[in-house]
Design a protein around this motif. Structure first.
Motif, short mmCIF file in Angstrom:
data_model
loop_
_atom_site.label_atom_id
_atom_site.label_comp_id
_atom_site.label_asym_id
_atom_site.label_seq_id
_atom_site.Cartn_x
_atom_site.Cartn_y
_atom_site.Cartn_z
N THR A 77 0.00 -1.68 -6.86
CA THR A 77 -0.57 -2.91 -6.28
C THR A 77 -0.26 -3.00 -4.79
O THR A 77 -1.12 -3.35 -3.98
N ARG A 80 -2.37 -0.64 -2.79
CA ARG A 80 -3.78 -1.02 -2.80
C ARG A 80 -4.04 -2.23 -1.91
O ARG A 80 -4.97 -2.26 -1.12
N ASP A 81 -3.16 -3.24 -2.02
CA ASP A 81 -3.40 -4.49 -1.29
C ASP A 81 -2.08 -5.26 -1.18
O ASP A 81 -1.64 -5.86 -2.16
#
Length: 911
Positions: A77, A80-81
């Motif tokens: 996570t 990714r962002d």
């Protein structure tokens, strides 16, 4: 600090190395929060991380168990962002206990972590630190790494607002820390010992760790049952600065020679190239039996500490004081610099060889192997196969060469003459090839340089027109073109140097190389690369027969200048560096105005014109070989209001030419030449007395609206509050709160700050007015214009403000490249006392930072509002902020109605 954490999501504690930042957080702040010190009735959990070389793993390892989340999913996570990662952590904390995260040694995001991982974790911390009741971020960072850490954050201003300065303890606190623990154990310290400890701590860097270690050694060395400790016992262990070094050398002395060599490798692995501590895993340190013994002994001797558990142990130096106080480590680190450079080249070559599937032509040559042979073989590790293959290839080449040489003598006499003739022809062909290669490279470099010039000019125009995003894009393109031009021209130089190695006597090649070196010098100068300029000037001396090109580089400017309405007497000064100052030295010149084609060496100058006894300053930077001409319009002295300085029309350097990350942090354009028309500027900031005169002439409703302090918002988290109130018996009262003091001052009452050594008693009406907005200052300027006090009064533009501060050159501060503590009212000015000494000073109290136009207080005291290209700004630093932020290139945007106790203004006018 706890007060800030109640209301702010992030606090970053800034302090010098060894001032106790980590100890304060771990032993004081975190336990207090867990015990309920935030006063919200909730039970807080605490998590701690040190970024290290793998900050992503460190952040997830700290938060996953506390938040009850899966580590692998959390890593995915985060990569990714970062915003989604922060939301997941906040959501988990909202359903349980709120979370406080301590990020210790935040500087490792810039010193140890890879750039991408450092920026990723900085972005995650930024998203964690939003206004929420469930998460707080507490961090520590060394003061000398604040700029590099800020560059890791996409929004550096958010980090700036979170900074909390931690001053080192004063003598009273140090005395209590020395005497108190011993007294609780029934042991007394004689006065001579206490004074010796305080004196040595005041002189030493990293004083707290050194003091801690010295006290520990004193305690262990005391006689059994002793009830006192003396200065003689401190001397016996080597004193405060010597105790740690003596102990560290004693730990090494207990090791056998092979183990001492292994200990050196272990210790150096725990120090970064920048000279900071690094954390390493056990597998990278205990590479053999000797290293294992050395590591255990270093831990046992309290020089190295272990972190984590047996399955994932990591190690780091126990004291930052070791980096400065242990001479053995300093000498190791200094000697290892060359080896580290060789090892980095070896690692890159080995990686490229493996990537290309191990080709023979990718192996090391004999000279490179000789360089690698000097390295310690133990850490070579994964590169050993590459080195072994290279040695075998070199051995095979030597065998073939020897076999060939053995066969040659039988034919040598027959072919000698032919070889001689062929060698001359081959040399001519090789020289021609090198010159052709150089010509192609120079042509490509010239095209790139010309394109860079056009793109750079377009970028400057975009910045000047207020199109910052377009300017940044074009500036990035221009820098890429400049790098390409420099690479091509350097390639051309290498080709010509190769031609000269073959034929040293070729005068045409030498002239070509000297001309090319001049072009490279000009490109390096435009790119502000002083180191490259120095190297190229040394090379130019090798090729420039007769010094013709060097003379062009030193070509003087010719100056034609006069004044209007009529020539006046003048003096000329040249700015030269004297330490951290730019000193104006008188230039002996016998000519009178008008000057015509007067030759002057390139540099920064200041003309001073005498207008009826009033000096009018005119700074100018003269470039090599240029013809500079100007007619300086001088003012009618009667039309210059008292307290104002006349600045003639002229050119100057605007923006910032240093580190690109720092430039963006300052919000400055790249340095370039601009100009301003003539203008007037206040010699000092607007004072409370001047503002009160304005208020007294306003109608009641507008007076209330323009009174400083009404409706002030604490957006900057100011350490001060200011408010002007009507007095009960007439006049005005000043309510001022600094970091540690509160004042309620009547008309005529002095503002006294007892903790200061100087500037102790202040007339508060001569303090710079603050707590005013852009709208307020515009109303004040309109009143000055309307009442004819200052016709044409208005808010200064950013260009006018910078020109009044810099003169014509690119200095960082009005008086040169650096400030002394007493030059301006900044955080460092009264630091020698304590927080109770902080606060503003009267205008004009610090002439040490007077500008080339004789304008005072353009740095320090209060931030000054100016009109930017598209938005309003404030510039110049303030008394609470460090000198670093007072650099003339630093600017921050501000809304028209915003007020703060650290923001004031000065007035400009159109003459």
């Amino acid at each position: 600090m706890l007060e800030r954490l109640r209301s702010e999501p992030m606090v970053v504690i800034v302090g010098d190395s060894g001032c106790g930042k980590s100890s304060l957080c771990k032993a004081g702040v975190l336990p207090a929060i867990v015990d309920g010190a935030l006063g919200d009735g909730r039970s807080w959990r605490a998590a701690t991380m040190v970024p290290g070389a793998t900050p992503v793993a460190a952040l997830v390892a700290a938060l996953a168990p506390t938040a009850g989340l899966d580590e692998d999913e959390l890593v995915a996570t985060l990569r990714r962002d970062p915003a989604e990662f922060a939301r997941a952590v906040r959501k988990a904390s909202a359903t349980g206990h709120p979370l406080v995260l301590l990020v210790d040694q935040l500087e490792e995001l810039a010193t140890l972590a890879a750039d991408d991982d450092g920026r990723l974790v900085a972005e995650a911390l930024r998203h964690l630190a939003i206004t929420t009741p469930t998460v707080r971020v507490l961090a520590t960072v060394r003061s000398d790494f604040v700029t590099r850490v800020a560059a890791r954050f996409a929004r550096a201003d958010e980090l700036t607002r979170a900074l909390h300065l931690l001053l080192p303890p004063g003598p009273a606190e140090l005395r209590a820390a020395i005497v108190g623990p011993a007294a609780r154990k029934g042991v007394a310290l004689d006065d001579a010992l206490v004074e010796a400890l305080l004196t040595a701590s005041a002189r030493a860097d990293s004083s707290l760790p050194l003091l801690q270690f010295a006290l520990t050694e004193l305690w262990h060395a005391r006689a059994a049952g002793a009830t006192s400790l003396t200065a003689a016992e401190l001397t016996a262990i080597g004193g405060v600065t010597g105790a740690l070094a003596r102990h560290a050398d004693a730990v090494l002395a207990r090791l056998r020679p092979a183990q001492r060599a292994a200990a050196q490798r272990v210790v150096l692995a725990l120090v970064t190239a920048q000279g900071t501590r690094a954390r390493r895993h056990e597998a990278a340190l205990a590479v053999d039996a000797d290293a294992r013994v050395a590591l255990d002994e270093l831990v046992r001797g309290r020089l190295v500490v272990a972190r984590g558990d047996d399955d994932d142990a990591s190690y780091e130096l126990a004291h930052e004081a070791l980096l400065d106080g242990w001479q053995t480590l300093r000498s190791w680190h200094e000697r290892s610099k060359d080896d580290r450079a060789v090892r980095e080249r070896l690692e890159r070559a080995a990686a490229e060889w493996a990537r290309l599937d191990r080709p023979v032509d990718g192996l090391l040559r004999a000279r490179q192997l000789a360089e690698v042979a000097g390295l310690d073989p133990a850490p070579i590790g994964a590169d050993a196969a590459f080195v072994t293959a290279s040695r075998r290839a070199v051995a095979r080449t030597r065998w073939r060469r020897r076999a060939l040489i053995a066969a040659v003598p039988a034919f040598a006499a027959l072919v000698w003459l032919g070889l001689r003739l062929a060698d001359d022809a081959r040399r001519d062909r090789a020289v021609a090839r090198h010159r052709a290669t150089a010509a192609a490279a120079v042509a490509a470099g010239t095209r790139a340089a010309e394109a860079a010039g056009r793109t750079r000019a377009a970028a400057f125009a975009a910045f000047d027109d207020g199109h910052g995003d377009d300017g940044e894009r074009q500036w990035a393109d221009a820098r890429a073109l400049i790098r390409a031009a420099r690479r091509e021209l350097a390639s051309g130089s290498r080709a010509l140097e190769a031609a000269l190695l073959l034929a040293p006597g070729r005068a045409a090649v030498r002239r070509q190389l000297a001309e090319l070196t001049y072009e490279r010098l000009a490109l390096a100068e435009g790119d502000h690369d002083a180191a490259q300029q120095g190297e190229l000037l040394e090379r130019l001396a090798l090729w420039d027969d007769g010094g013709r090109i060097a003379a062009r580089w030193q070509a003087p400017a010719t100056v034609s200048i006069t004044t209007t309405p009529a020539p006046v007497p003048f003096v000329l000064e040249r700015y030269v560096e004297r330490g951290d100052r730019l000193a104006a030295e008188l230039v002996e010149i016998t000519a009178h105005l008008p000057l015509t084609n007067q030759p002057l060496p390139p540099g920064s100058y200041r003309f001073t014109f005498d207008v009826a006894g009033t000096p009018i300053r005119y700074p100018v930077v003269l470039e090599r070989g240029e013809h500079f001409g100007a007619t300086v319009a001088l003012p009618d002295r009667a039309r210059v209001p008292d307290g104002f300085v006349y600045v003639p029309a002229g050119r100057f350097r605007f923006g910032y030419a240093g580190d690109e990350d720092l430039r963006r942090f300052f919000g400055a354009p790249p340095e370039h030449g601009v100009s301003t028309p003539a203008f007037l500027i206040g010699r000092h900031e607007v004072t409370f007395a001047e503002w009160i005169a304005f208020l007294d002439e306003l109608p009641p409703a507008e007076r209330r609206a323009r009174t400083p302090g009404d409706g002030a918002r604490d957006v900057l988290h100011s350490p001060a509050k200011v408010e002007l109130r009507p007095g009960a018996g007439g006049g005005w009262r000043l309510l001022l709160r600094t970091i540690a003091l509160r004042f309620d001052l009547a008309p005529g009452e002095a503002l006294t700050i007892p903790a200061r050594a100087d500037h102790r008693d202040l007339a508060w009406t001569r303090l710079p007015v603050s707590g005013v907005s852009v709208d307020d200052v515009e109303a004040y300027a309109a009143w000055l214009d309307r009442t004819k006090r200052v016709p044409g009064a208005r808010l200064c533009t950013a260009r006018e403000w910078v020109r009044a501060a810099r003169g014509a050159d690119a200095r960082s501060f009005p008086n040169g490249p650096a400030l002394a503590p007493g030059d301006a009212a900044t955080y460092e000015t009264h630091r020698s006392a304590d927080l109770a000494a902080s606060g503003p000073d009267e205008v004009g109290a610090h002439p040490g930072a007077r500008s080339p136009f004789d304008v005072d207080d353009l740095v320090g005291n209060v931030w000054e509002l100016v009109r930017g290209a598209t938005t309003d700004e404030f510039r110049g630093g303030a008394w609470f902020y460090p000198q670093f932020l007072a650099q003339l290139a630093n600017s921050q945007e501000v809304e028209p109605g915003f007020r703060d106790a650290l923001i004031g203004a000065r007035i400009c006018a159109t003459p």
